[in-house]
Design a protein around this motif. Structure first.
Motif, PDB file in Angstrom:
ATOM      1  N   ILE A 217       0.836  -1.199   0.000  1.00  0.00           N
ATOM      2  CA  ILE A 217       0.000   0.000   0.000  1.00  0.00           C
ATOM      3  C   ILE A 217       0.873   1.252   0.000  1.00  0.00           C
ATOM      4  O   ILE A 217       0.601   2.224  -0.712  1.00  0.00           O
ATOM      5  CB  ILE A 217      -0.950  -0.003   1.217  1.00  0.00           C
ATOM      6  CG1 ILE A 217      -2.027  -1.082   1.050  1.00  0.00           C
ATOM      7  CG2 ILE A 217      -1.617   1.362   1.393  1.00  0.00           C
ATOM      8  CD1 ILE A 217      -2.895  -1.289   2.277  1.00  0.00           C
ATOM      9  N   SER A 218       1.951   1.219   0.793  1.00  0.00           N
ATOM     10  CA  SER A 218       2.869   2.364   0.851  1.00  0.00           C
ATOM     11  C   SER A 218       3.529   2.617  -0.500  1.00  0.00           C
ATOM     12  O   SER A 218       3.646   3.766  -0.944  1.00  0.00           O
ATOM     13  CB  SER A 218       3.948   2.122   1.920  1.00  0.00           C
ATOM     14  OG  SER A 218       3.365   1.942   3.195  1.00  0.00           O
ATOM     15  N   VAL A 219       3.961   1.543  -1.173  1.00  0.00           N
ATOM     16  CA  VAL A 219       4.574   1.687  -2.499  1.00  0.00           C
ATOM     17  C   VAL A 219       3.560   2.254  -3.487  1.00  0.00           C
ATOM     18  O   VAL A 219       3.882   3.169  -4.276  1.00  0.00           O
ATOM     19  CB  VAL A 219       5.099   0.321  -2.994  1.00  0.00           C
ATOM     20  CG1 VAL A 219       5.508   0.410  -4.471  1.00  0.00           C
ATOM     21  CG2 VAL A 219       6.275  -0.132  -2.147  1.00  0.00           C
ATOM     22  N   SER A 220       2.314   1.740  -3.438  1.00  0.00           N
ATOM     23  CA  SER A 220       1.271   2.226  -4.354  1.00  0.00           C
ATOM     24  C   SER A 220       1.042   3.720  -4.177  1.00  0.00           C
ATOM     25  O   SER A 220       0.994   4.480  -5.167  1.00  0.00           O
ATOM     26  CB  SER A 220      -0.040   1.467  -4.118  1.00  0.00           C
ATOM     27  OG  SER A 220       0.098   0.102  -4.428  1.00  0.00           O
ATOM     28  N   TYR A 221       0.951   4.169  -2.939  1.00  0.00           N
ATOM     29  CA  TYR A 221       0.654   5.581  -2.709  1.00  0.00           C
ATOM     30  C   TYR A 221       1.874   6.477  -2.930  1.00  0.00           C
ATOM     31  O   TYR A 221       1.716   7.665  -3.223  1.00  0.00           O
ATOM     32  CB  TYR A 221       0.045   5.784  -1.323  1.00  0.00           C
ATOM     33  CG  TYR A 221      -1.454   5.647  -1.382  1.00  0.00           C
ATOM     34  CD1 TYR A 221      -2.249   6.697  -1.831  1.00  0.00           C
ATOM     35  CD2 TYR A 221      -2.069   4.443  -1.072  1.00  0.00           C
ATOM     36  CE1 TYR A 221      -3.619   6.564  -1.932  1.00  0.00           C
ATOM     37  CE2 TYR A 221      -3.440   4.306  -1.173  1.00  0.00           C
ATOM     38  CZ  TYR A 221      -4.215   5.367  -1.603  1.00  0.00           C
ATOM     39  OH  TYR A 221      -5.571   5.231  -1.720  1.00  0.00           O
ATOM     40  N   THR A 222       3.058   5.923  -2.814  1.00  0.00           N
ATOM     41  CA  THR A 222       4.246   6.695  -3.187  1.00  0.00           C
ATOM     42  C   THR A 222       4.216   7.001  -4.682  1.00  0.00           C
ATOM     43  O   THR A 222       4.458   8.147  -5.112  1.00  0.00           O
ATOM     44  CB  THR A 222       5.524   5.914  -2.837  1.00  0.00           C
ATOM     45  OG1 THR A 222       5.569   5.665  -1.425  1.00  0.00           O
ATOM     46  CG2 THR A 222       6.768   6.699  -3.241  1.00  0.00           C
ATOM     47  N   LEU A 223       3.890   5.995  -5.490  1.00  0.00           N
ATOM     48  CA  LEU A 223       3.786   6.193  -6.942  1.00  0.00           C
ATOM     49  C   LEU A 223       2.604   7.087  -7.301  1.00  0.00           C
ATOM     50  O   LEU A 223       2.688   7.920  -8.221  1.00  0.00           O
ATOM     51  CB  LEU A 223       3.645   4.836  -7.634  1.00  0.00           C
ATOM     52  CG  LEU A 223       4.842   3.882  -7.471  1.00  0.00           C
ATOM     53  CD1 LEU A 223       4.512   2.516  -8.056  1.00  0.00           C
ATOM     54  CD2 LEU A 223       6.086   4.459  -8.131  1.00  0.00           C
TER      55      LEU A 223
END
Length: 315
Positions: A217-223
């Protein structure tokens, strides 16, 4: 105390759930907000399912994932809250060993399932914002169904060891669980054996499911945030970010209560037991109650359909 005074048995016939120990005198009063919240959770999630089914404009990946979340919320709350209310209202504390293990399995599998669905919703937001032209081709109905099946299988398989581990231990005559549901550690702590395997598996499951899901989820929202900041105007950035607000609120409603409970459980050595159990019961109710409210308020189509239903009723 002599070992001869302790009786061991592999499969106890029943366990005794205390509800919220230390607050027995207030159980009837506590039941009022809990029953109200449970009613809101059931009504709200069934309403979400009904509206998505009836409104053709909502037949898309994000709302299919929302329906999966609503179903898991319904089953999660129903697996624990009716028994808690029966303790409050009828002093019905007994639960059979098989029912206890079944409840244990559903609680742990559904917790992982909700986390997995939130990851799937984060992936949907990533594709919609970072690759909008490919959204309809990447997230077809068959792909959404496969993602949902993968989430269910992952959670179902990883939760299977919990009841099997609990069943294999020998138990003492004391069968009182100072809780309102059969959590894995609450049950195996009654065993007269070294339960290190159960403890280690619980930690492994936590890290492999919740830990990995939070990471994705963190990676998705970073992108997503990187794509939003590349938009030319402030209005475009705010409008695009606004499509993520409901999902972010759903994430906070699910993870923050669990994180708060975990921190108190592990580090709050002087915290009264009744407070820990009360927090745990709230954790089971908060996501099922808040998720339909969040999406009902934030989603224009759902909000409009709700107003239309109430208008028709008034007429």
């Amino acid at each position: 105390m002599s070992d001869s005074n302790t009786t061991y048995f592999s499969n106890p016939s029943t366990f005794i759930l205390l509800g919220i120990p230390g607050l027995e005198a207030a159980h009837l009063w506590i039941s009022i907000p809990f029953s109200a919240m449970y009613a809101i959770a059931v009504w709200g999630n069934f309403t979400i399912l009904f509206i998505v089914k009836m409104e053709l404009s909502l037949h898309g990946p994000m709302y299919y994932f929302l329906c999966m979340l609503a179903v898991s919320d319904l089953v999660m709350s129903t697996s624990t809250l009716p028994k808690l209310l029966s303790i409050f209202w009828f002093n019905s504390r007994e639960i059979s060993f098989s029912a206890c293990l079944t409840q244990m399995y559903f609680v742990h599998s559904l917790s992982g399932m909700e986390s997995g669905i939130l990851v799937a919703m984060a992936f949907d937001r990533y594709v919609a914002i970072c690759h909008p032209l490919r959204h309809s081709t990447m997230l077809t109905n068959s792909v959404v169904a496969k993602i949902g099946l993968a989430v269910v299988l992952r959670s179902g398989i990883l939760a299977l060891p919990y009841p099997f581990l609990a069943r294999r231990w020998p138990y003492c005559r004391t069968s009182i669980i100072p809780h309102f549901y059969c959590g894995h550690m609450a049950v195996v702590k009654l065993a007269c054996a070294d339960i290190s395997i159960s403890s280690y598996y619980g930690l492994f499951d936590l890290l492999s499911v919740i830990g990995m899901d939070v990471f994705f989820i963190s990676v998705s929202y970073t992108l997503i945030l990187r794509a939003i900041f590349c938009l030319p105007t402030k209005d475009a950035r705010l409008k695009t970010f606004g499509t993520c607000i409901s999902h972010l609120c759903a994430i906070l409603a699910f993870y923050i209560p669990d994180l708060f409970f975990s921190l108190i459980f592990r580090f709050g050595r002087n915290v009264p037991l009744h407070f820990l159990v009360l927090i745990a019961s709230v954790c089971h109710l908060v996501p099922p109650v808040l998720h339909p409210i969040i999406y009902g308020v934030r989603t224009k189509q759902i909000r409009g359909r709700l107003l239309q239903l109430f208008t028709h009723k008034k007429i």
